[in-house]
Design a protein around this motif. Structure first.
Motif, PDB file in Angstrom:
ATOM      1  N   GLU A   1       0.956  -1.736   0.213  1.00 51.83           N
ATOM      2  CA  GLU A   1       0.028   0.265  -0.002  1.00 51.83           C
ATOM      3  C   GLU A   1       0.790   1.279   0.615  1.00 51.83           C
ATOM      4  O   GLU A   1       1.824   1.747   0.505  1.00 51.83           O
ATOM      5  CB  GLU A   1      -0.721   0.156   1.062  1.00 51.83           C
TER       6      GLU A   1
ATOM      7  N   SER B   1      -7.916  -2.471   0.703  1.00 53.92           N
ATOM      8  CA  SER B   1      -6.806  -2.749   2.043  1.00 53.92           C
ATOM      9  C   SER B   1      -7.008  -3.869   2.345  1.00 53.92           C
ATOM     10  O   SER B   1      -7.196  -3.860   3.111  1.00 53.92           O
ATOM     11  CB  SER B   1      -6.027  -1.052   2.149  1.00 53.92           C
TER      12      SER B   1
ATOM     13  N   TYR C   1      -1.551  -4.877   2.208  1.00 55.11           N
ATOM     14  CA  TYR C   1      -1.496  -4.243   0.837  1.00 55.11           C
ATOM     15  C   TYR C   1      -2.673  -4.132   0.180  1.00 55.11           C
ATOM     16  O   TYR C   1      -3.473  -3.835   0.514  1.00 55.11           O
ATOM     17  CB  TYR C   1      -1.319  -6.130   0.463  1.00 55.11           C
ATOM     18  N   GLU C   2      -2.142  -3.297  -1.035  1.00 64.20           N
ATOM     19  CA  GLU C   2      -3.768  -3.133  -1.774  1.00 64.20           C
ATOM     20  C   GLU C   2      -3.545  -3.763  -3.235  1.00 64.20           C
ATOM     21  O   GLU C   2      -2.586  -3.582  -3.543  1.00 64.20           O
ATOM     22  CB  GLU C   2      -3.222  -1.073  -1.940  1.00 64.20           C
TER      23      GLU C   2
END
Length: 146
Positions: free
Chosen positions: A114, A128, A132-133
């Motif tokens: 992210e 999200s 992490y995205e």
């Protein structure tokens, strides 16, 4: 060295599928099955739209620098044939759906660490999780013929 992802391969795929399923539902689709499995193969998502269309959806979740153009090149003719046979089994098990218009869609999801910036609206949906995205970058309707 970059921090390794806290997810295993199956987790990443499941999160990508969750993202796509949520997006489909937000656009009016009803999720009929997730990970429909038979001896011929598996279909990630099977969804219905307004009692007229059934979509058999293959979800590919990839990070940067992957070998297969975000998952596009992983949908080989062999993979398409497996999905097609699995869709036939689904329709045999649910004959009330057999007269619906059917199509085979592909959803391409990208994930990365992210970042603070979210630039533009270059994605259809975003999630999200654990730093992490995940982004739904492309949804390809009728990606291959049945």
């Amino acid at each position: 060295m970059a921090n390794p992802s806290p997810f295993n391969y199956a987790d990443i795929g499941n999160i990508g599928e969750d993202l796509v399923a949520n997006w489909l539902q937000s656009t009016g689709w009803k999720i009929l099955h997730r990970r429909f499995w038979c001896r011929w193969g598996e279909i990630d998502i099977i969804a219905e739209y307004q009692g007229t269309t059934v979509a058999f959806i293959e979800v590919k979740t990839r990070s940067s620098g992957n070998w297969d153009e975000g998952g596009k090149n992983a949908i080989t003719l062999q993979k398409q044939a497996k999905i097609w046979r699995t869709a036939e089994i689904f329709l045999a098990e649910y004959p009330q759906k057999a007269d619906y218009s059917c199509r085979f869609d592909v959803a391409l999801v990208h994930y990365q660490l992210e970042t603070k910036k979210v630039i533009g609206a270059e994605f259809l949906e975003r999630l999200s999780i654990s730093g992490y995205e995940f982004k739904l970058l492309q949804y390809i309707e009728a990606a291959f013929d049945k």
